[in-house]
Design a protein around this motif. Structure first.
Motif, PDB file in Angstrom:
ATOM      1  N   SER A 336       0.815  -1.213   0.000  1.00 12.36           N
ATOM      2  CA  SER A 336       0.000   0.000   0.000  1.00 12.36           C
ATOM      3  C   SER A 336       0.846   1.259   0.000  1.00 12.36           C
ATOM      4  O   SER A 336       0.502   2.250  -0.660  1.00 12.36           O
ATOM      5  CB  SER A 336      -0.942   0.004   1.208  1.00 12.36           C
ATOM      6  N   GLU A 337       1.977   1.218   0.704  1.00 12.57           N
ATOM      7  CA  GLU A 337       2.804   2.419   0.799  1.00 12.57           C
ATOM      8  C   GLU A 337       4.204   2.034   1.238  1.00 12.57           C
ATOM      9  O   GLU A 337       4.398   1.087   1.995  1.00 12.57           O
ATOM     10  CB  GLU A 337       2.193   3.409   1.802  1.00 12.57           C
ATOM     11  N   VAL A 338       5.181   2.768   0.712  1.00 15.97           N
ATOM     12  CA  VAL A 338       6.575   2.616   1.122  1.00 15.97           C
ATOM     13  C   VAL A 338       7.011   3.914   1.766  1.00 15.97           C
ATOM     14  O   VAL A 338       6.648   5.011   1.303  1.00 15.97           O
ATOM     15  CB  VAL A 338       7.480   2.287  -0.091  1.00 15.97           C
ATOM     16  N   PHE A 339       7.762   3.813   2.844  1.00 20.39           N
ATOM     17  CA  PHE A 339       8.201   4.995   3.583  1.00 20.39           C
ATOM     18  C   PHE A 339       9.714   5.147   3.465  1.00 20.39           C
ATOM     19  O   PHE A 339      10.455   4.168   3.387  1.00 20.39           O
ATOM     20  CB  PHE A 339       7.796   4.880   5.053  1.00 20.39           C
ATOM     21  N   ALA A 340      10.163   6.397   3.449  1.00 21.41           N
ATOM     22  CA  ALA A 340      11.589   6.711   3.421  1.00 21.41           C
ATOM     23  C   ALA A 340      11.997   7.237   4.787  1.00 21.41           C
ATOM     24  O   ALA A 340      11.341   8.113   5.349  1.00 21.41           O
ATOM     25  CB  ALA A 340      11.900   7.746   2.342  1.00 21.41           C
ATOM     26  N   SER A 352       7.441   7.207  -3.355  1.00 19.95           N
ATOM     27  CA  SER A 352       6.723   6.668  -4.507  1.00 19.95           C
ATOM     28  C   SER A 352       7.620   5.719  -5.294  1.00 19.95           C
ATOM     29  O   SER A 352       8.699   6.108  -5.755  1.00 19.95           O
ATOM     30  CB  SER A 352       6.255   7.813  -5.418  1.00 19.95           C
ATOM     31  N   LEU A 353       7.186   4.480  -5.450  1.00 23.19           N
ATOM     32  CA  LEU A 353       7.939   3.533  -6.264  1.00 23.19           C
ATOM     33  C   LEU A 353       7.726   3.762  -7.751  1.00 23.19           C
ATOM     34  O   LEU A 353       8.492   3.257  -8.579  1.00 23.19           O
ATOM     35  CB  LEU A 353       7.532   2.102  -5.912  1.00 23.19           C
ATOM     36  N   ASP A 354       6.689   4.528  -8.113  1.00 21.52           N
ATOM     37  CA  ASP A 354       6.425   4.798  -9.527  1.00 21.52           C
ATOM     38  C   ASP A 354       7.583   5.544 -10.173  1.00 21.52           C
ATOM     39  O   ASP A 354       7.849   5.386 -11.365  1.00 21.52           O
ATOM     40  CB  ASP A 354       5.139   5.609  -9.680  1.00 21.52           C
ATOM     41  N   ALA A 355       8.264   6.376  -9.374  1.00 16.54           N
ATOM     42  CA  ALA A 355       9.381   7.153  -9.912  1.00 16.54           C
ATOM     43  C   ALA A 355      10.699   6.404  -9.807  1.00 16.54           C
ATOM     44  O   ALA A 355      11.752   6.945 -10.151  1.00 16.54           O
ATOM     45  CB  ALA A 355       9.480   8.493  -9.176  1.00 16.54           C
TER      46      ALA A 355
END
Length: 399
Positions: A336-340, A352-355
């Motif tokens: 659902s979400e990745v955090f940095a 965002s993994l899309d980028a």
């Protein structure tokens, strides 16, 4: 809140090194310790090192700013042992450890090729000479603390060759997370009950691989399975369509047992893979130790090269290299979400993994739902990071 420099830098280093947060009292230049007084704490010494390097970094010598690096040892003998990691150019008379003298000696020390050697002397710190790390391929990692000022107003603290904490622009940045049970778990798996500092710093070898990946500039992905896992846990007992291109190694490359051999810890039984220590008698002379050191060096170099092949290098929890060129399976559930992670070690910034490229998505998928796994990723631009599942979150942690 801005850090209370330099005490907070000292506190961050001690916390990440698993040491108690000692009070960082001042160690004044020229101070003398009376016979009935306790010697200054390591926290006090480290605070003095950091503070002095900070001011020395902004001092000029002949109108130029020079990077400065110092290496600290409790005794001068640590630079002059039977098998030293350093070549020491010793001064006839120690030089006072202050910003003025450091700025003057900085050009001669030529960091990062050499360091000013600093030792306690009658209650104060003194520069005893110029220490040059050995050029021979030795992986007997010394754990001396280095403090460096690569540019004005920036100070970094190292344990051995690896940076632990850095102060820059009013912020303290740590290179390894506080939440690091995975690295501790890998070290325990490789080392078991061995007390050798060489074995207990297995993470240093992992970081050396990452450093090699950065230097190659090709990018790459290195993943470490959880305890007891092997390729069947990754691809299934019969494999799958993603497993067709993987280059399995038979036998595995036994980095973990090579580290144990180098440390002389041959009794240890690795529980997590096909690799066992060689069973040879403990190293009795420098030639044997050098031979084992070169073996570890060759393994590390080979592993770095394997990461240039499209796909991931897969290691067991005991650091057996099982395969390379692996296309990793997708996550068990939608991520659902990745955090940095941020420099202050919060894990609430969305990523965002899309980028990002294929490697980032594969690394995130590898750890999602598997809190005992870790992935090391290097981009072609040289940025390095880990992916881990921490507290139920998939976290991207820059290195």
């Amino acid at each position: 809140m801005r850090p209370k420099y330099p005490a907070d830098v000292t506190a961050a280093f001690l916390e990440l090194q698993g040491q108690p947060p000692l009070a960082a009292q001042k160690l004044a230049p020229g101070a003398r310790v009376a016979p009935d007084e306790a010697p200054p704490s390591f926290a006090a010494i480290l605070t003095q090192l950091i503070e002095t390097l900070f001011f020395a970094s902004m001092a000029t010598e002949e109108g130029r700013l020079n990077p400065i690096g110092v290496v600290f040892a409790e005794r001068l003998a640590e630079f002059e042992s039977g098998e030293p990691a350093w070549d020491l150019v010793r001064f006839g008379s120690p030089v006072a450890f202050d910003a003025e003298h450091l700025a003057n000696l900085g050009p001669a020390s030529a960091w990062p090729r050499s360091f000013l050697a600093v030792v306690p002397l009658e209650g104060s710190l003194a520069v005893a000479g110029i220490a040059v790390p050995h050029g021979r391929p030795s992986f007997a990692l010394d754990q001396l603390v280095r403090v460096v000022a690569p540019k004005p107003g920036v100070v970094a603290v190292y344990r051995g060759e690896w940076e632990v904490v850095r102060y820059e622009r009013g912020a303290v940045r740590t290179w390894m997370p506080k939440n690091r049970p995975l690295l501790d778990s890998i070290e325990r798996t490789v080392a078991r009950d061995q007390a050798s500092a060489l074995v207990r710093n297995v993470r240093g070898y992992l970081l050396r691989i990452v450093e090699g990946m950065v230097e190659l500039g090709r990018g790459g992905l290195l993943v470490v399975l959880g305890p007891g896992e092997g390729l069947p846990q990754l691809f299934g007992e019969d494999g799958n369509q993603l497993d067709t291109e993987v280059k399995r190694l038979a036998p595995a490359l036994c980095l973990g047992s090579a580290i144990l051999d180098l440390a002389g810890a041959h009794e240890t039984h690795l529980p997590d893979g096909p690799c066992q220590p060689s069973g040879r008698p403990a190293a009795r002379d420098s030639a044997d130790a050098l031979q084992r050191s070169e073996r570890v060096s060759r393994l590390l170099e080979l592993i770095v090269r394997l990461t240039t092949v499209d796909g991931a290098v897969v290691m067991s929890h005991a650091l057996d290299v099982l395969a390379f060129g692996a296309k990793l399976p997708p996550p068990r559930a939608i991520i659902s979400e990745v955090f940095a992670a941020t420099p202050d070690q919060r894990m609430d910034a969305s990523l965002s993994l899309d980028a990002r490229g294929t490697r980032h998505r594969a690394a995130a998928a590898f750890v999602a739902g598997y809190p005992e796994r870790i992935a090391f990723i290097v981009s072609q631009d040289g940025n390095a990071a880990t992916f881990q599942e921490i507290e139920g979150k998939v976290v991207y942690w820059p290195l």
